[in-house]
Design a protein around this motif. Structure first.
Motif, PDB file in Angstrom:
ATOM      1  N   VAL A 197       7.005 -15.238  20.257  1.00 26.53           N
ATOM      2  CA  VAL A 197       8.450 -15.163  20.483  1.00 26.53           C
ATOM      3  C   VAL A 197       9.180 -16.119  19.540  1.00 26.53           C
ATOM      4  N   VAL A 198       8.675 -17.342  19.418  1.00 24.91           N
ATOM      5  CA  VAL A 198       9.300 -18.304  18.507  1.00 24.91           C
ATOM      6  C   VAL A 198       9.148 -17.816  17.067  1.00 24.91           C
ATOM      7  N   GLU A 199       8.006 -17.248  16.740  1.00 24.16           N
ATOM      8  CA  GLU A 199       7.759 -16.711  15.397  1.00 24.16           C
ATOM      9  C   GLU A 199       8.776 -15.623  15.051  1.00 24.16           C
ATOM     10  N   VAL A 200       9.055 -14.751  16.008  1.00 24.56           N
ATOM     11  CA  VAL A 200       9.964 -13.627  15.764  1.00 24.56           C
ATOM     12  C   VAL A 200      11.428 -14.069  15.726  1.00 24.56           C
ATOM     13  N   THR A 201      11.784 -15.072  16.504  1.00 22.76           N
ATOM     14  CA  THR A 201      13.198 -15.470  16.591  1.00 22.76           C
ATOM     15  C   THR A 201      13.604 -16.479  15.527  1.00 22.76           C
TER      16      THR A 201
ATOM     17  N   VAL B  63      13.839 -15.619  26.169  1.00 26.49           N
ATOM     18  CA  VAL B  63      14.356 -14.860  25.029  1.00 26.49           C
ATOM     19  C   VAL B  63      15.824 -14.499  25.269  1.00 26.49           C
ATOM     20  N   ILE B  64      16.142 -14.058  26.469  1.00 28.28           N
ATOM     21  CA  ILE B  64      17.534 -13.725  26.795  1.00 28.28           C
ATOM     22  C   ILE B  64      18.424 -14.952  26.646  1.00 28.28           C
ATOM     23  N   ALA B  65      17.970 -16.095  27.164  1.00 30.18           N
ATOM     24  CA  ALA B  65      18.749 -17.332  27.038  1.00 30.18           C
ATOM     25  C   ALA B  65      18.952 -17.684  25.567  1.00 30.18           C
ATOM     26  N   PHE B  66      17.915 -17.524  24.755  1.00 27.41           N
ATOM     27  CA  PHE B  66      18.017 -17.816  23.324  1.00 27.41           C
ATOM     28  C   PHE B  66      19.082 -16.933  22.676  1.00 27.41           C
ATOM     29  N   TYR B  67      19.033 -15.631  22.951  1.00 24.07           N
ATOM     30  CA  TYR B  67      19.996 -14.729  22.319  1.00 24.07           C
ATOM     31  C   TYR B  67      21.420 -14.928  22.838  1.00 24.07           C
ATOM     32  N   LEU B  68      21.566 -15.343  24.091  1.00 27.08           N
ATOM     33  CA  LEU B  68      22.900 -15.680  24.588  1.00 27.08           C
ATOM     34  C   LEU B  68      23.446 -16.918  23.867  1.00 27.08           C
ATOM     35  N   LEU B  69      22.584 -17.913  23.643  1.00 23.81           N
ATOM     36  CA  LEU B  69      23.002 -19.073  22.857  1.00 23.81           C
ATOM     37  C   LEU B  69      23.325 -18.667  21.419  1.00 23.81           C
ATOM     38  N   ASP B  70      22.541 -17.758  20.874  1.00 23.29           N
ATOM     39  CA  ASP B  70      22.764 -17.276  19.514  1.00 23.29           C
ATOM     40  C   ASP B  70      24.136 -16.616  19.391  1.00 23.29           C
ATOM     41  N   LEU B  71      24.522 -15.861  20.397  1.00 18.39           N
ATOM     42  CA  LEU B  71      25.826 -15.196  20.377  1.00 18.39           C
ATOM     43  C   LEU B  71      26.983 -16.190  20.406  1.00 18.39           C
ATOM     44  N   SER B  72      26.741 -17.342  21.002  1.00 14.88           N
ATOM     45  CA  SER B  72      27.830 -18.310  21.171  1.00 14.88           C
ATOM     46  C   SER B  72      27.853 -19.388  20.083  1.00 14.88           C
ATOM     47  N   THR B  73      27.016 -19.249  19.076  1.00 15.91           N
ATOM     48  CA  THR B  73      26.968 -20.249  18.005  1.00 15.91           C
ATOM     49  C   THR B  73      27.264 -19.589  16.664  1.00 15.91           C
ATOM     50  N   PRO B  74      27.787 -20.365  15.724  1.00 17.41           N
ATOM     51  CA  PRO B  74      28.037 -19.798  14.395  1.00 17.41           C
ATOM     52  C   PRO B  74      26.723 -19.565  13.647  1.00 17.41           C
ATOM     53  N   GLY B  75      26.667 -18.537  12.842  1.00 20.34           N
ATOM     54  CA  GLY B  75      25.470 -18.251  12.049  1.00 20.34           C
ATOM     55  C   GLY B  75      24.332 -17.728  12.909  1.00 20.34           C
ATOM     56  N   LYS B  76      23.158 -17.716  12.328  1.00 18.89           N
ATOM     57  CA  LYS B  76      21.963 -17.276  13.045  1.00 18.89           C
ATOM     58  C   LYS B  76      21.251 -18.496  13.603  1.00 18.89           C
TER      59      LYS B  76
ATOM     60  N   GLY C 139      18.625 -27.593  18.318  1.00 20.61           N
ATOM     61  CA  GLY C 139      17.238 -27.482  18.753  1.00 20.61           C
ATOM     62  C   GLY C 139      17.018 -28.081  20.123  1.00 20.61           C
ATOM     63  N   TRP C 140      17.702 -29.195  20.383  1.00 18.48           N
ATOM     64  CA  TRP C 140      17.596 -29.823  21.700  1.00 18.48           C
ATOM     65  C   TRP C 140      18.203 -28.941  22.780  1.00 18.48           C
ATOM     66  N   VAL C 141      19.261 -28.220  22.432  1.00 21.14           N
ATOM     67  CA  VAL C 141      19.912 -27.321  23.388  1.00 21.14           C
ATOM     68  C   VAL C 141      18.975 -26.165  23.731  1.00 21.14           C
ATOM     69  N   VAL C 142      18.372 -25.573  22.711  1.00 26.21           N
ATOM     70  CA  VAL C 142      17.442 -24.460  22.947  1.00 26.21           C
ATOM     71  C   VAL C 142      16.218 -24.953  23.722  1.00 26.21           C
ATOM     72  N   ALA C 143      15.700 -26.120  23.372  1.00 21.53           N
ATOM     73  CA  ALA C 143      14.553 -26.673  24.092  1.00 21.53           C
ATOM     74  C   ALA C 143      14.903 -26.908  25.563  1.00 21.53           C
ATOM     75  N   ALA C 144      16.087 -27.453  25.804  1.00 17.28           N
ATOM     76  CA  ALA C 144      16.526 -27.685  27.189  1.00 17.28           C
ATOM     77  C   ALA C 144      16.676 -26.365  27.934  1.00 17.28           C
ATOM     78  N   ALA C 145      17.193 -25.353  27.260  1.00 16.81           N
ATOM     79  CA  ALA C 145      17.340 -24.034  27.896  1.00 16.81           C
ATOM     80  C   ALA C 145      15.978 -23.464  28.264  1.00 16.81           C
ATOM     81  N   ASP C 146      14.988 -23.604  27.376  1.00 19.42           N
ATOM     82  CA  ASP C 146      13.644 -23.111  27.675  1.00 19.42           C
ATOM     83  C   ASP C 146      13.056 -23.819  28.891  1.00 19.42           C
ATOM     84  N   VAL C 147      13.181 -25.134  28.927  1.00 20.31           N
ATOM     85  CA  VAL C 147      12.639 -25.903  30.047  1.00 20.31           C
ATOM     86  C   VAL C 147      13.386 -25.559  31.339  1.00 20.31           C
TER      87      VAL C 147
END
Length: 141
Positions: A28-32, A94-107, A122-130
């Protein structure tokens, strides 16, 4: 002696399932994220990529551990429960990651592995995963 052999077999089965789910988390991390994850971490020393993978693996591990601890003595049902909750956890991450992606500039994936330093996102995504892992683990019990 039979109890020891049964417990050893259960440990091997849960261990193999946990490793398979963590391998899926790796994919999943590899693909995203762009680029080869293993190369970024081990050859380039990319701390951002390492943080993302670490959080994903810890989250999956926490879900698998909770599913194992709360499973009944029925090994078959326990393995099914662990698989279902592990997969649900990964999907929700994965859903949380893509929701964060939608709310941030760029990819977001590209931003997270840019350079070798850890981007604050990165800390935000890590916190979301945990956090997602904690929610799923809580739902298991």
């Amino acid at each position: 002696m039979n109890d020891v052999l049964e417990e050893a077999g259960a440990t091997l089965a849960y261990g193999a399932l946990g490793i398979a789910l963590m391998a899926l988390g790796y994919l999943v991390v590899e693909v995203t994220t762009p680029g080869r994850l293993g190369h970024q971490i081990w050859n380039e020393g990319n701390r951002g990529a390492a943080l993302l993978l670490s959080a994903k693996l810890l989250g999956v591990g926490a879900i698998v551990t909770t599913a194992i601890v709360t499973s009944d003595d029925d090994l078959g049902q326990g393995l099914i429960d662990t698989t279902v909750f592990g997969l649900l956890g990964i999907v929700l991450m994965v859903i949380a990651f893509y929701l964060l992606d939608l709310s941030t500039p760029g990819k977001l994936g590209a931003t997270l592995v840019e350079g070798t330093a850890i981007h604050p996102a990165g800390w935000v995504v890590a916190a979301a995963d945990v956090a997602v892992a904690a929610i799923v683990a809580g739902a298991v019990s």
